[in-house]
Design a protein around this motif. Structure first.
Motif, PDB file in Angstrom:
ATOM      1  N   PRO A 191       0.792  -1.230   0.000  1.00  0.00           N
ATOM      2  CA  PRO A 191       0.000   0.000   0.000  1.00  0.00           C
ATOM      3  C   PRO A 191       0.826   1.283   0.000  1.00  0.00           C
ATOM      4  CG  PRO A 191      -0.266  -1.172   2.076  1.00  0.00           C
ATOM      5  CD  PRO A 191       0.548  -2.042   1.192  1.00  0.00           C
ATOM      6  N   THR A 192       2.095   1.205   0.337  1.00  0.00           N
ATOM      7  CA  THR A 192       2.945   2.398   0.339  1.00  0.00           C
ATOM      8  C   THR A 192       3.593   2.640  -1.016  1.00  0.00           C
ATOM      9  OG1 THR A 192       4.742   1.057   1.223  1.00  0.00           O
ATOM     10  CG2 THR A 192       3.433   2.322   2.817  1.00  0.00           C
ATOM     11  N   ALA A 193       3.397   1.745  -1.973  1.00  0.00           N
ATOM     12  CA  ALA A 193       3.951   1.933  -3.320  1.00  0.00           C
ATOM     13  C   ALA A 193       2.946   2.669  -4.193  1.00  0.00           C
ATOM     14  CB  ALA A 193       4.293   0.583  -3.944  1.00  0.00           C
ATOM     15  N   ARG A 194       3.449   3.512  -5.062  1.00  0.00           N
ATOM     16  CA  ARG A 194       2.575   4.285  -5.952  1.00  0.00           C
ATOM     17  C   ARG A 194       2.131   3.482  -7.166  1.00  0.00           C
ATOM     18  NH1 ARG A 194       6.817   7.592  -4.708  1.00  0.00           N
ATOM     19  NH2 ARG A 194       7.719   7.265  -6.752  1.00  0.00           N
ATOM     20  N   THR A 195       3.035   2.644  -7.707  1.00  0.00           N
ATOM     21  CA  THR A 195       2.739   1.935  -8.956  1.00  0.00           C
ATOM     22  C   THR A 195       3.326   0.532  -8.932  1.00  0.00           C
ATOM     23  OG1 THR A 195       4.786   2.658 -10.037  1.00  0.00           O
ATOM     24  CG2 THR A 195       2.851   4.099 -10.292  1.00  0.00           C
ATOM     25  N   ALA A 196       2.842  -0.309  -9.839  1.00  0.00           N
ATOM     26  CA  ALA A 196       3.414  -1.646  -9.998  1.00  0.00           C
ATOM     27  C   ALA A 196       4.869  -1.540 -10.458  1.00  0.00           C
ATOM     28  CB  ALA A 196       2.587  -2.462 -10.992  1.00  0.00           C
ATOM     29  N   LEU A 254      -3.023  -2.428  -9.267  1.00  0.00           N
ATOM     30  CA  LEU A 254      -4.303  -2.117  -8.642  1.00  0.00           C
ATOM     31  C   LEU A 254      -4.065  -1.084  -7.551  1.00  0.00           C
ATOM     32  CD1 LEU A 254      -5.677  -5.763  -8.482  1.00  0.00           C
ATOM     33  CD2 LEU A 254      -6.137  -4.021 -10.208  1.00  0.00           C
ATOM     34  N   ASP A 255      -5.095  -0.702  -6.847  1.00  0.00           N
ATOM     35  CA  ASP A 255      -4.940   0.260  -5.757  1.00  0.00           C
ATOM     36  C   ASP A 255      -5.424  -0.385  -4.465  1.00  0.00           C
ATOM     37  OD1 ASP A 255      -4.476   2.534  -4.300  1.00  0.00           O
ATOM     38  OD2 ASP A 255      -6.285   3.565  -4.976  1.00  0.00           O
ATOM     39  N   PRO A 256      -4.523  -0.839  -3.603  1.00  0.00           N
ATOM     40  CA  PRO A 256      -3.069  -0.714  -3.677  1.00  0.00           C
ATOM     41  C   PRO A 256      -2.470  -1.721  -4.662  1.00  0.00           C
ATOM     42  CG  PRO A 256      -3.649  -1.985  -1.745  1.00  0.00           C
ATOM     43  CD  PRO A 256      -4.951  -1.540  -2.379  1.00  0.00           C
ATOM     44  N   VAL A 257      -1.175  -1.541  -4.950  1.00  0.00           N
ATOM     45  CA  VAL A 257      -0.445  -2.467  -5.816  1.00  0.00           C
ATOM     46  C   VAL A 257      -0.465  -3.847  -5.163  1.00  0.00           C
ATOM     47  CG1 VAL A 257       1.792  -3.003  -6.845  1.00  0.00           C
ATOM     48  CG2 VAL A 257       1.041  -0.623  -6.668  1.00  0.00           C
ATOM     49  N   VAL A 258      -0.791  -4.879  -5.929  1.00  0.00           N
ATOM     50  CA  VAL A 258      -0.855  -6.230  -5.385  1.00  0.00           C
ATOM     51  C   VAL A 258       0.157  -7.141  -6.067  1.00  0.00           C
ATOM     52  CG1 VAL A 258      -3.295  -6.017  -4.756  1.00  0.00           C
ATOM     53  CG2 VAL A 258      -2.677  -7.026  -6.936  1.00  0.00           C
ATOM     54  N   ARG A 293       5.747  -0.908   3.578  1.00  0.00           N
ATOM     55  CA  ARG A 293       5.051  -1.967   4.292  1.00  0.00           C
ATOM     56  C   ARG A 293       4.267  -2.786   3.274  1.00  0.00           C
ATOM     57  NH1 ARG A 293      -0.316  -0.477   5.171  1.00  0.00           N
ATOM     58  NH2 ARG A 293      -0.709   1.720   4.744  1.00  0.00           N
ATOM     59  N   CYS A 294       3.963  -4.004   3.650  1.00  0.00           N
ATOM     60  CA  CYS A 294       3.181  -4.854   2.771  1.00  0.00           C
ATOM     61  C   CYS A 294       2.258  -5.731   3.602  1.00  0.00           C
ATOM     62  CB  CYS A 294       4.082  -5.704   1.875  1.00  0.00           C
ATOM     63  SG  CYS A 294       5.099  -6.918   2.718  1.00  0.00           S
ATOM     64  N   THR A 295       1.302  -6.323   2.937  1.00  0.00           N
ATOM     65  CA  THR A 295       0.457  -7.329   3.563  1.00  0.00           C
ATOM     66  C   THR A 295       0.741  -8.635   2.857  1.00  0.00           C
ATOM     67  OG1 THR A 295      -1.387  -7.056   2.027  1.00  0.00           O
ATOM     68  CG2 THR A 295      -1.370  -5.637   3.982  1.00  0.00           C
ATOM     69  N   ILE A 296       0.616  -9.735   3.570  1.00  0.00           N
ATOM     70  CA  ILE A 296       0.788 -11.035   2.920  1.00  0.00           C
ATOM     71  C   ILE A 296      -0.314 -11.985   3.362  1.00  0.00           C
ATOM     72  CG2 ILE A 296       3.292 -10.853   2.582  1.00  0.00           C
ATOM     73  CD1 ILE A 296       3.639 -12.710   5.000  1.00  0.00           C
ATOM     74  N   GLU A 297      -0.698 -12.833   2.436  1.00  0.00           N
ATOM     75  CA  GLU A 297      -1.611 -13.929   2.703  1.00  0.00           C
ATOM     76  C   GLU A 297      -0.961 -15.166   2.100  1.00  0.00           C
ATOM     77  OE1 GLU A 297      -5.252 -12.890   0.789  1.00  0.00           O
ATOM     78  OE2 GLU A 297      -5.644 -11.220   2.140  1.00  0.00           O
ATOM     79  N   LEU A 298      -0.921 -16.240   2.865  1.00  0.00           N
ATOM     80  CA  LEU A 298      -0.324 -17.491   2.409  1.00  0.00           C
ATOM     81  C   LEU A 298      -1.413 -18.550   2.316  1.00  0.00           C
ATOM     82  CD1 LEU A 298       2.800 -17.396   4.733  1.00  0.00           C
ATOM     83  CD2 LEU A 298       2.652 -16.631   2.358  1.00  0.00           C
ATOM     84  N   TYR A 299      -1.409 -19.292   1.216  1.00  0.00           N
ATOM     85  CA  TYR A 299      -2.444 -20.296   0.965  1.00  0.00           C
ATOM     86  C   TYR A 299      -1.821 -21.647   0.676  1.00  0.00           C
ATOM     87  CZ  TYR A 299      -5.509 -16.277   0.319  1.00  0.00           C
ATOM     88  OH  TYR A 299      -6.221 -15.120   0.504  1.00  0.00           O
ATOM     89  N   ARG A 333       4.731  -4.240   8.880  1.00  0.00           N
ATOM     90  CA  ARG A 333       5.132  -2.838   8.988  1.00  0.00           C
ATOM     91  C   ARG A 333       6.552  -2.639   8.473  1.00  0.00           C
ATOM     92  NH1 ARG A 333       0.978  -0.808  10.994  1.00  0.00           N
ATOM     93  NH2 ARG A 333      -0.084  -1.378  12.894  1.00  0.00           N
ATOM     94  N   ALA A 334       6.790  -1.454   7.971  1.00  0.00           N
ATOM     95  CA  ALA A 334       8.124  -1.093   7.494  1.00  0.00           C
ATOM     96  C   ALA A 334       9.071  -0.976   8.677  1.00  0.00           C
ATOM     97  CB  ALA A 334       8.064   0.234   6.744  1.00  0.00           C
TER      98      ALA A 334
END
Length: 123
Positions: free
Chosen positions: A27-32, A68-72, A95-101, A115-116
């Motif tokens: 979410p802290t990145a502006r673009t892919a 996308l918004d945020p970049v995924v 910072r980023c979010t992660i989901e593991l499957y 968190r950063a």
């Protein structure tokens, strides 16, 4: 930085086991492109997947980066590479979010905001 549709220098995904599916956002990145540049700067090999999407590989992961918004991002990652992946962003203040499957059942194994830990990102 300009990326082509061909792979540049950098390590290829080695398919290290065990592997899980990963998705998340930066979410802290502006673009892919910015996420692609962050990964490239951390030693990943990166190429354009389309006009606005990127593909990135390292010995422990293979990801698609989507505008996308945020970049995924989405792809596969070796379990022993998760910490290194998260630290790639944290070291430079993102910072980023992660989901593991589970790759077989699709069951959500873990979900977490990260968190950063480094300096703040230039915005």
């Amino acid at each position: 930085m300009e990326f082509s549709s061909g792979w540049g220098a950098g390590p290829a995904f080695g398919g290290r086991e065990p592997v899980v599916e990963i998705s998340g956002s930066v979410p802290t990145a502006r673009t892919a492109r910015q996420v692609a540049e962050i990964l490239f700067g951390a030693g990943w090999r990166v190429r354009k997947q389309s006009w606005t999407e990127f593909e990135a590989e390292h010995t422990y992961a293979r990801l698609s980066v989507l505008p996308l918004d945020p970049v995924v991002f989405t792809g596969e990652i070796a379990i022993d590479g998760i910490t290194a992946f998260v630290e790639t962003f944290g070291r430079i203040g993102h910072r980023c979010t992660i989901e593991l499957y589970d790759p077989d059942s699709g069951e959500l194994l873990a979900e977490r905001p990260v968190r950063a830990s480094g300096r703040s990102p230039g915005r």
